[in-house]
Design a protein around this motif. Structure first.
Motif, PDB file in Angstrom:
ATOM      1  N   CYS A 178       1.350   4.352   3.881  1.00 17.35           N
ATOM      2  CA  CYS A 178       2.351   5.321   3.242  1.00 17.35           C
ATOM      3  C   CYS A 178       3.652   4.856   3.962  1.00 17.35           C
ATOM      4  N   GLY A 179       3.760   4.446   5.643  1.00 20.85           N
ATOM      5  CA  GLY A 179       4.841   4.258   5.865  1.00 20.85           C
ATOM      6  C   GLY A 179       5.518   2.904   5.456  1.00 20.85           C
ATOM      7  N   TYR A 191       4.656   5.720  -2.051  1.00 21.58           N
ATOM      8  CA  TYR A 191       3.942   6.413  -0.914  1.00 21.58           C
ATOM      9  C   TYR A 191       3.496   7.927  -1.113  1.00 21.58           C
ATOM     10  N   CYS A 203       8.012  10.892   5.707  1.00 21.64           N
ATOM     11  CA  CYS A 203       7.772   9.329   5.023  1.00 21.64           C
ATOM     12  C   CYS A 203       9.261   9.620   3.957  1.00 21.64           C
ATOM     13  N   ILE A 214       3.425   9.321  12.088  1.00 15.70           N
ATOM     14  CA  ILE A 214       2.880   9.117  10.814  1.00 15.70           C
ATOM     15  C   ILE A 214       1.456   9.028  11.124  1.00 15.70           C
TER      16      ILE A 214
END
Length: 439
Positions: free
Chosen positions: A49-50, A60, A102, A119
């Motif tokens: 995601c990051g 993401y 995010c 995160i």
């Protein structure tokens, strides 16, 4: 007090969560702390995601939706309908926070170590909150502990060092102030002096459990995973590998350092200081004996405890006549690597001081070569030292056993076995304890 840690595969889904509660709820200890990892695979998804957000890739958001769905579905499968709303609300709230962070990374297209720690922390927060919600739904009184408030570290995001004096006092006070006998805590996560979230490194949930156990001088620390203890070798490579019923702290640290993945290496240190036995047990075969890691073991179990290995190793060598008799060369070499935060796995130096070589992870080789060549730029230009020589596609093999020093000829047997199979030894390191490692 017993501390039990359950890994990602042990809490991968609703079925497994019910299975582990059948392990720790009937546990005979008067007080128990249950430390849990993120659901299996979730930490990798959070890292993704990051990285996607940093790259400006809108996918993401899809990954976050998948993470949210998995945790919501697990909550619905675990909890009776009448008890779902509060836990579902917590999951939604945490996922919304994750999405907001995010979005910030996406807007800036920058993922700092601090943001990455924030995160990845959501994995353990989500799993521990769901397990806490399940216990509440089935009527088991307990306290959820926020490891971020109790475990204090420095600000080395991604692999923070614990400030034990503060941490131990925080943990003791938290347990003393509670009337409950059961506690649930997220592993892996902590915070610095400014209450910013930090993490203890991949595999840090084991370490979290050891921190709790040492602070409370627990009777035992139990690491519940998907294998029945430590083995004499990796069963993927060695068909006749056998489980070890018992092993010393020092032997376990050597095996884990050289590639045994059953336990995270820093875990052993706090337990060893307090002489707390560490059990490695299988969540899916709870009746198996497992492995106990303790201060002393029975020498009748054999003087060689196991063989471990690390692949994808590179060897960098620094050679030159200008090194002979000149103090400080090794210091400069290791300073250059340390400044780049490169971990040295193996070290060997000839008695003539003409050369020194170190083993590092292959992924670090370019940075390491550049750093060392820059550190010795003057000597290289003056022909006193050769530019760094690199050898890649190597592996480290470690032969481990506390009692090896009492049995001559072990090294010879090992080298003979390698020679018969056409394996060339490029470097050797053996400590005074006579635990052998070679490359």
């Amino acid at each position: 007090m017993h501390v039990l840690k359950f890994g990602g595969t042990s809490v991968a889904n609703s079925t497994n969560i019910k299975l582990i509660t059948d392990i720790f709820l009937p546990h005979p200890a008067a007080q128990k702390i249950v430390v849990v990892s993120a659901f299996s695979g979730i930490t990798d998804q959070l890292i993704a995601c990051g990285q996607l957000a940093e790259a400006g890739d809108e996918r993401y958001a899809e990954v976050i939706k998948g993470i949210e769905k998995r945790h919501l579905d697990t909550t619905r499968e675990l909890l009776p309908v009448s008890n779902q709303s509060a836990c579902l609300s917590v999951v939604k709230q945490l996922c919304n926070e994750l999405e907001t962070i995010c979005e910030g990374v996406f807007s800036l297209q920058e993922l700092s170590s601090r943001s990455k720690d924030r995160i990845v922390s959501f994995g353990e927060l989500l799993s521990s909150k769901i397990i806490s919600g399940y216990l509440q739904a089935i009527g088991h009184a307990h306290t959820w502990l926020d490891s971020r408030q109790l475990i204090k570290t420095d600000s080395q995001f991604g692999n923070a060092a614990v400030v034990f004096a503060i941490t131990n006092e925080n943990i003791r006070q938290a347990i003393a102030q509670s009337q409950e006998a059961l506690f649930v805590a997220p592993g892996f996560i902590a915070s610095n002096e400014h209450n910013l979230t930090t993490t203890l490194g991949r595999g840090g949930s084991d370490y979290t459990a050891a921190i709790y156990a040492a602070a409370l001088q627990a009777e035992a620390l139990e690491i519940w995973t998907d294998v029945s203890g430590m083995m004499t070798a990796d069963p993927r490579w060695v068909s006749n590998a056998k489980p070890l019923p018992a092993i010393s702290y020092q032997e376990a640290m050597e095996l884990s350092h050289f590639g045994a993945k059953v336990i995270y290496p820093p875990t052993i240190q706090p337990a060893m200081q307090m002489k707390i036995p560490v059990w490695i047990k299988n969540s899916f075969a709870a009746q198996d004996h497992g492995t106990v890691i303790q201060h002393e073991t029975n020498s009748d179990n054999g003087f060689i405890r196991g063989i471990s290995s690390i692949s994808n190793i590179s060897l960098i060598s620094l050679e030159g006549s200008g090194m002979i008799g000149i103090p400080g060369f090794s210091k400069r070499l290791f300073e250059a690597l340390a400044n780049e935060k490169i971990n040295v796995i193996l070290i060997t130096q000839g008695s003539s001081e003409h050369s020194i070589c170190v083993g590092i992870h292959a992924a670090d080789i370019q940075r390491a070569s550049a750093a060392v060549n820059a550190a010795f730029e003057i000597e290289i230009a003056g022909k006193k030292v050769e530019p760094v020589a690199v050898e890649s596609d190597l592996s480290i093999v470690a032969l481990v056993g506390d009692q090896m020093k009492s049995h001559p000829g072990i090294s010879g047997q090992m080298f003979s076995a390698l020679g018969r199979n056409g394996i060339n030894v490029r470097a050797i390191a053996q400590g005074s304890s006579e635990k052998i490692s070679l490359q």
